[in-house]
Design an enzyme around this catalytic site. Sequence first.
Site, short mmCIF file in Angstrom:
data_model
loop_
_atom_site.label_atom_id
_atom_site.label_comp_id
_atom_site.label_asym_id
_atom_site.label_seq_id
_atom_site.Cartn_x
_atom_site.Cartn_y
_atom_site.Cartn_z
N ASP A 145 0.87 -1.23 0.11
CA ASP A 145 -0.21 0.05 0.05
C ASP A 145 0.90 1.11 -0.07
O ASP A 145 1.74 1.48 1.14
CB ASP A 145 -0.96 0.00 1.35
CG ASP A 145 -1.71 1.22 1.29
OD1 ASP A 145 -1.53 2.11 0.61
OD2 ASP A 145 -2.61 1.08 2.17
N TYR A 151 -8.51 15.15 -7.02
CA TYR A 151 -7.44 14.43 -7.52
C TYR A 151 -6.66 15.67 -8.55
O TYR A 151 -5.42 15.13 -8.42
CB TYR A 151 -8.36 13.78 -8.68
CG TYR A 151 -7.35 13.07 -9.74
CD1 TYR A 151 -6.74 11.96 -9.37
CD2 TYR A 151 -7.47 13.44 -10.98
CE1 TYR A 151 -5.94 11.08 -10.31
CE2 TYR A 151 -6.83 12.86 -11.85
CZ TYR A 151 -6.10 11.84 -11.63
OH TYR A 151 -5.06 11.14 -12.76
P1 NAD Z 1 -6.18 2.34 -12.31
O1 NAD Z 1 -6.98 2.52 -11.28
O2 NAD Z 1 -6.54 1.50 -13.78
O3 NAD Z 1 -5.00 1.45 -11.90
C1 NAD Z 1 -4.36 1.73 -10.82
C2 NAD Z 1 -3.35 0.88 -9.93
O4 NAD Z 1 -2.88 1.11 -8.82
C3 NAD Z 1 -4.34 -0.61 -9.77
O5 NAD Z 1 -3.75 -1.63 -10.00
C4 NAD Z 1 -4.50 -0.26 -7.97
O6 NAD Z 1 -4.59 -1.44 -7.62
C5 NAD Z 1 -3.11 0.33 -7.63
N1 NAD Z 1 -3.12 1.04 -6.50
C6 NAD Z 1 -4.31 1.88 -6.15
N2 NAD Z 1 -4.21 2.08 -4.85
C7 NAD Z 1 -2.80 1.78 -4.46
C8 NAD Z 1 -2.24 1.84 -3.11
N3 NAD Z 1 -2.58 2.42 -2.34
N4 NAD Z 1 -0.92 0.98 -3.25
C9 NAD Z 1 -0.41 0.27 -4.18
N5 NAD Z 1 -1.38 0.36 -5.47
C10 NAD Z 1 -2.31 1.08 -5.51
O7 NAD Z 1 -5.27 3.79 -12.76
P2 NAD Z 1 -4.78 4.19 -14.18
O8 NAD Z 1 -5.72 4.71 -14.93
O9 NAD Z 1 -3.97 3.16 -14.92
O10 NAD Z 1 -3.71 5.49 -13.59
C11 NAD Z 1 -2.19 5.11 -13.18
C12 NAD Z 1 -1.67 6.53 -12.88
O11 NAD Z 1 -1.92 7.36 -14.04
C13 NAD Z 1 -2.42 7.04 -11.65
O12 NAD Z 1 -1.34 7.84 -10.96
C14 NAD Z 1 -3.49 8.00 -12.52
O13 NAD Z 1 -3.77 9.19 -11.48
C15 NAD Z 1 -2.81 8.48 -13.69
N6 NAD Z 1 -3.55 8.80 -14.67
C16 NAD Z 1 -4.34 8.39 -15.14
C17 NAD Z 1 -5.34 8.82 -16.29
C18 NAD Z 1 -6.17 8.03 -17.17
O14 NAD Z 1 -6.83 8.55 -18.04
N7 NAD Z 1 -6.45 6.74 -16.92
C19 NAD Z 1 -4.81 10.16 -16.66
C20 NAD Z 1 -3.96 10.80 -16.14
C21 NAD Z 1 -3.06 10.29 -15.09
#
Ligand code: NAD
Length: 265
Positions: free
Chosen positions: A62, A161
Amino acid sequence: MSANGKVAVVTGAGQGIGLAIAIRLAHDGFAVGCLDYDAKTAKKAAEAILASGGEALDVEVDVSQREQVFRAVDEVVARFGRLDVMVNNAGLGPVTPIEDITPEVYRKVFDVNVGGTYWGIQAAVKHFKVRKPAKRGDVVGKIVNASSQAGQVGNPSLAVYGATKFAVRGATQTAARDLAPLGITANAYCPGIVRTPMMEGIAQKVADEMGKSLEWGLEQWARNVALGRISEPEDVAACVSYLAGPDSDYMTGQALIIDGGMVFN
Ligand code: NAD
């Protein structure tokens, strides 16, 4: 895959962008520590890399818990012998209209998105410091943090966020200044609208409110993208590959926008 002798850790590697980054870095030759809150998906990510001839280790963590992050990174280093790149990717993205923000959601999202980035940086620096740059400007370690286009401009209903992603950019800039003498760079990537479980959750919420489908929800975002399509996780992984590799050695403190043309600086 041909090994480059280097080791990367990716948090949130179980799905979405983190999974694509872990797979891409493995293809680039890194042994990859696949860290995730979800032990099952972390294991699947590592198995996928091993199955295609790479090296990987899954660790449950975590990222909001400092000691857990140190322990997880130590475990990867114990297995592979060194650390070269730390990708602080794990994050939460709840939809929070201003009047709905609660102390609980504020603390949780900051603890994961910002706290997780601090702890990841610290846990990595501990291992980067083992190598001293031969001369000023040589790079011995790279930090790569997940920001967002929502960390560049305010997005509707994303005040919590977005604030965490602005904070990640700030932390990245300070880390770049503080850690440069140690030969450590710190950069961030700012994705736009990426088709991942996180984004599908946000799009579904918008679609539900309008009585429309998930595809309709995703389409609404694509309208704001100059290149006319939303992003795939691999688009972002390619940017991270550059930030993790030697071609970006002379870059630090930057936040690269990889959004298909939404935010222009
Ligand atoms: P997602 O929710 O699909 O995947 C996130 C992963 O992080 C999951 O596997 C989850 O289990 C893990 N996670 C969550 N909380 C956790 C914790 N406390 N400890 C360890 N692991 C943890 O998200 P995503 O869309 O792949 O996003 C990944 C990153 O990219 C994030 O930081 C997100 O803010 C950023 N982001 C995403 C987007 C988008 O459009 N999807 C856009 C801009 C930025």
